[in-house]
Design a protein around this motif. Structure first.
Motif, mmCIF file in Angstrom:
data_model
loop_
_atom_site.group_PDB
_atom_site.id
_atom_site.type_symbol
_atom_site.label_atom_id
_atom_site.label_comp_id
_atom_site.label_asym_id
_atom_site.label_seq_id
_atom_site.Cartn_x
_atom_site.Cartn_y
_atom_site.Cartn_z
ATOM 1 N N MET A 1 15.512 -4.824 -9.928
ATOM 2 C CA MET A 1 16.190 -4.977 -8.646
ATOM 3 C C MET A 1 15.464 -6.049 -7.852
ATOM 4 O O MET A 1 14.395 -6.529 -8.259
ATOM 5 N N SER A 2 16.032 -6.440 -6.727
ATOM 6 C CA SER A 2 15.375 -7.465 -5.924
ATOM 7 C C SER A 2 14.130 -6.904 -5.247
ATOM 8 O O SER A 2 13.948 -5.684 -5.124
ATOM 9 N N GLU A 3 13.289 -7.805 -4.794
ATOM 10 C CA GLU A 3 12.071 -7.396 -4.101
ATOM 11 C C GLU A 3 12.408 -6.604 -2.842
ATOM 12 O O GLU A 3 11.762 -5.587 -2.542
ATOM 13 N N ALA A 4 13.427 -7.046 -2.106
ATOM 14 C CA ALA A 4 13.828 -6.319 -0.898
ATOM 15 C C ALA A 4 14.306 -4.923 -1.235
ATOM 16 O O ALA A 4 14.006 -3.953 -0.528
ATOM 17 N N ALA A 5 15.055 -4.788 -2.324
ATOM 18 C CA ALA A 5 15.541 -3.478 -2.744
ATOM 19 C C ALA A 5 14.394 -2.566 -3.137
ATOM 20 O O ALA A 5 14.343 -1.390 -2.756
ATOM 21 N N SER A 6 13.445 -3.099 -3.897
ATOM 22 C CA SER A 6 12.291 -2.310 -4.320
ATOM 23 C C SER A 6 11.468 -1.852 -3.125
ATOM 24 O O SER A 6 11.009 -0.704 -3.065
ATOM 25 N N THR A 7 11.280 -2.737 -2.155
ATOM 26 C CA THR A 7 10.527 -2.394 -0.943
ATOM 27 C C THR A 7 11.215 -1.282 -0.162
ATOM 28 O O THR A 7 10.552 -0.421 0.429
ATOM 29 N N ALA A 8 12.552 -1.294 -0.151
ATOM 30 C CA ALA A 8 13.314 -0.307 0.621
ATOM 31 C C ALA A 8 13.349 1.071 -0.026
ATOM 32 O O ALA A 8 13.637 2.064 0.653
ATOM 33 N N LEU A 9 13.074 1.174 -1.330
ATOM 34 C CA LEU A 9 13.116 2.464 -2.004
ATOM 35 C C LEU A 9 12.151 3.453 -1.353
ATOM 36 O O LEU A 9 10.990 3.127 -1.102
ATOM 37 N N THR A 10 12.613 4.663 -1.106
ATOM 38 C CA THR A 10 11.701 5.691 -0.612
ATOM 39 C C THR A 10 10.758 6.108 -1.738
ATOM 40 O O THR A 10 11.037 5.910 -2.928
ATOM 41 N N ALA A 11 9.653 6.705 -1.369
ATOM 42 C CA ALA A 11 8.679 7.153 -2.368
ATOM 43 C C ALA A 11 9.300 8.172 -3.310
ATOM 44 O O ALA A 11 9.046 8.165 -4.521
ATOM 45 N N GLY A 12 10.133 9.043 -2.768
ATOM 46 C CA GLY A 12 10.777 10.050 -3.603
ATOM 47 C C GLY A 12 11.731 9.456 -4.612
ATOM 48 O O GLY A 12 11.773 9.887 -5.773
ATOM 49 N N HIS A 13 12.486 8.471 -4.198
ATOM 50 C CA HIS A 13 13.429 7.832 -5.113
ATOM 51 C C HIS A 13 12.699 7.021 -6.181
ATOM 52 O O HIS A 13 13.131 6.961 -7.332
ATOM 53 N N ARG A 14 11.590 6.421 -5.801
ATOM 54 C CA ARG A 14 10.799 5.688 -6.798
ATOM 55 C C ARG A 14 10.252 6.660 -7.847
ATOM 56 O O ARG A 14 10.240 6.358 -9.042
ATOM 57 N N ARG A 15 9.833 7.826 -7.404
ATOM 58 C CA ARG A 15 9.336 8.831 -8.357
ATOM 59 C C ARG A 15 10.450 9.295 -9.285
ATOM 60 O O ARG A 15 10.215 9.516 -10.484
ATOM 61 N N GLN A 16 11.671 9.466 -8.747
ATOM 62 C CA GLN A 16 12.790 9.860 -9.606
ATOM 63 C C GLN A 16 13.000 8.859 -10.730
ATOM 64 O O GLN A 16 13.241 9.233 -11.881
ATOM 65 N N LEU A 17 12.920 7.584 -10.386
ATOM 66 C CA LEU A 17 13.119 6.547 -11.399
ATOM 67 C C LEU A 17 11.954 6.476 -12.374
ATOM 68 O O LEU A 17 12.148 6.385 -13.591
ATOM 69 N N GLN A 18 10.746 6.528 -11.846
ATOM 70 C CA GLN A 18 9.575 6.321 -12.696
ATOM 71 C C GLN A 18 9.203 7.571 -13.478
ATOM 72 O O GLN A 18 9.067 7.521 -14.713
ATOM 73 N N GLU A 19 9.038 8.678 -12.808
ATOM 74 C CA GLU A 19 8.577 9.896 -13.473
ATOM 75 C C GLU A 19 9.735 10.693 -14.072
ATOM 76 O O GLU A 19 9.598 11.264 -15.162
ATOM 77 N N GLY A 20 10.866 10.723 -13.379
ATOM 78 C CA GLY A 20 12.002 11.480 -13.887
ATOM 79 C C GLY A 20 12.736 10.765 -15.004
ATOM 80 O O GLY A 20 12.931 11.318 -16.088
ATOM 81 N N ALA A 21 13.125 9.519 -14.738
ATOM 82 C CA ALA A 21 13.936 8.771 -15.706
ATOM 83 C C ALA A 21 13.104 7.927 -16.658
ATOM 84 O O ALA A 21 13.625 7.420 -17.654
ATOM 85 N N GLY A 22 11.829 7.735 -16.364
ATOM 86 C CA GLY A 22 10.970 6.959 -17.251
ATOM 87 C C GLY A 22 11.138 5.464 -17.149
ATOM 88 O O GLY A 22 10.845 4.731 -18.101
ATOM 89 N N PHE A 23 11.616 4.977 -15.993
ATOM 90 C CA PHE A 23 11.796 3.542 -15.795
ATOM 91 C C PHE A 23 10.648 2.956 -14.978
ATOM 92 O O PHE A 23 10.327 3.462 -13.896
ATOM 93 N N ALA A 24 10.057 1.883 -15.464
ATOM 94 C CA ALA A 24 9.266 1.040 -14.584
ATOM 95 C C ALA A 24 10.229 0.311 -13.662
ATOM 96 O O ALA A 24 11.374 0.033 -14.036
ATOM 97 N N VAL A 25 9.815 0.038 -12.446
ATOM 98 C CA VAL A 25 10.658 -0.685 -11.495
ATOM 99 C C VAL A 25 10.171 -2.124 -11.415
ATOM 100 O O VAL A 25 9.077 -2.400 -10.905
ATOM 101 N N GLY A 26 10.953 -3.036 -11.975
ATOM 102 C CA GLY A 26 10.646 -4.454 -11.903
ATOM 103 C C GLY A 26 11.412 -5.094 -10.762
ATOM 104 O O GLY A 26 12.541 -4.698 -10.470
ATOM 105 N N CYS A 27 10.821 -6.063 -10.104
ATOM 106 C CA CYS A 27 11.523 -6.705 -8.991
ATOM 107 C C CYS A 27 11.243 -8.203 -8.962
ATOM 108 O O CYS A 27 10.232 -8.678 -9.491
ATOM 109 N N VAL A 28 12.167 -8.921 -8.348
ATOM 110 C CA VAL A 28 12.100 -10.374 -8.230
ATOM 111 C C VAL A 28 12.478 -10.738 -6.799
ATOM 112 O O VAL A 28 13.451 -10.181 -6.266
ATOM 113 N N PRO A 29 11.754 -11.651 -6.135
ATOM 114 C CA PRO A 29 12.157 -12.067 -4.787
ATOM 115 C C PRO A 29 13.459 -12.857 -4.828
ATOM 116 O O PRO A 29 13.554 -13.880 -5.508
#
Length: 304
Positions: A257-285
């Motif tokens: 996702m974009s850098e702005a999108a990644s920055t806007a993610l709440t901590a809980g939603h980031r955990r859902q993606l990383q720990e729940g779904a097993g995705f690293a979150v990559g971002c680009v400005p």
């Protein structure tokens, strides 16, 4: 099944196994933002587009090069040259899409974007080089802006099609048939929304990012969420405005996702993606490119 009946769709879709096809693309292509500027026709129904004075073509080109390099960590990525006569061409996924062995060409609403569908180099790359058959929807009258309007769970063969000025029911039916989907749910987008892929992303067939505020019928986000259970991430309006719903997984291990999108993610939603779904979150400005009214996923045309 092609329907607006959410209950019927859910009853059918929950029994669809993840055996329809590969969950992620084998490659991707981009179109360079040459002459990047505000397309006034597209701005009529794209509230995310910035004012003309905020467009910076040089910054957009630099971001696009970074995007190309980043995505190439996951799959082979090619880039076609842009054309100042088609300033929206940086978002090719609305115009071109693929299934294994087939290129699909969409019918765009605005004439400035209809010109993109005429590009012989992209068509010939797939037909002459890749040996793909071509399904051309660009000459018929119904708007069907491909994977902008239609978000697809490629693993299960399910489509989620938002109806707006960019896609009517007849266009949805044409796409459902062209992609050969098992079932497609049609639903109206909220007033002011233009594309489903700004509001919804299905990630490698196992997780979903959902922006409930973007759907006219408040029940639809819940129906989609039922299919993905604990891996359905319900984004808030701030995350939606930052294009967090406009994301893509090109591999089983990472969501981009974009850098702005990644920055806007709440901590809980980031955990859902990383720990729940097993995705690293990559971002680009992508701040300059996002002035065009789309974000990272809009820039990426998948090759299956």
């Amino acid at each position: 099944m092609l329907t607006r009946d959410a209950d019927a769709f859910l009853g059918f879709a929950r029994h669809c196994a993840a055996d329809f096809g590969p969950a992620t693309a084998r490659a991707a292509f981009l179109v360079s933002p040459e002459g990047f500027q505000r397309a006034e026709q597209s701005a009529r129904d794209n509230r995310y587009m910035a004012a003309a004075e905020r467009f910076d073509a040089d910054a957009a080109l630099a971001e696009h090069r970074q995007l190309h390099s980043a995505l190439a960590q996951d799959v082979p990525v090619i880039a076609f040259a842009g054309n100042p006569a088609t300033p929206d061409a940086v978002f090719p996924n609305n115009v071109f899409a693929t299934t294994p062995g087939q290129l699909i060409v969409g019918r765009m609403r605005h004439p400035v974007r209809q010109r993109e569908a005429e590009r012989p180099d992209i068509r010939r790359y797939f037909t002459d080089v890749m040996g793909y058959a071509e399904r051309d929807l660009s000459g018929q009258p119904h708007p069907c802006e491909l994977t902008g309007s239609l978000v697809i769970d490629r693993a299960r063969g399910l489509g989620f099609c938002g109806l707006s000025e960019r896609c009517d029911e007849a266009g949805a039916a044409l796409m459902h048939e062209a992609f050969g989907l098992r079932a497609t749910l049609m639903f109206p987008l909220a007033p002011g929304e233009y594309h489903t892929n700004v509001l919804l992303a299905v990630l490698a067939g196992r997780a979903a990012l959902i922006c409930p505020a973007g759907f006219a019928d408040p029940r639809i986000p819940g129906v989609i969420a039922e299919l993905y259970g604990d891996l359905a991430v319900s984004l808030n309006v701030n995350e939606q405005a930052a294009f967090a719903g406009n994301a893509i997984a090109l591999s089983e291990r990472r969501v981009w996702m974009s850098e702005a999108a990644s920055t806007a993610l709440t901590a809980g939603h980031r955990r859902q993606l990383q720990e729940g779904a097993g995705f690293a979150v990559g971002c680009v400005p992508l701040a300059a490119l996002e002035h065009g009214g789309g974000s990272l996923r809009c820039c990426v045309a998948e090759i299956f």
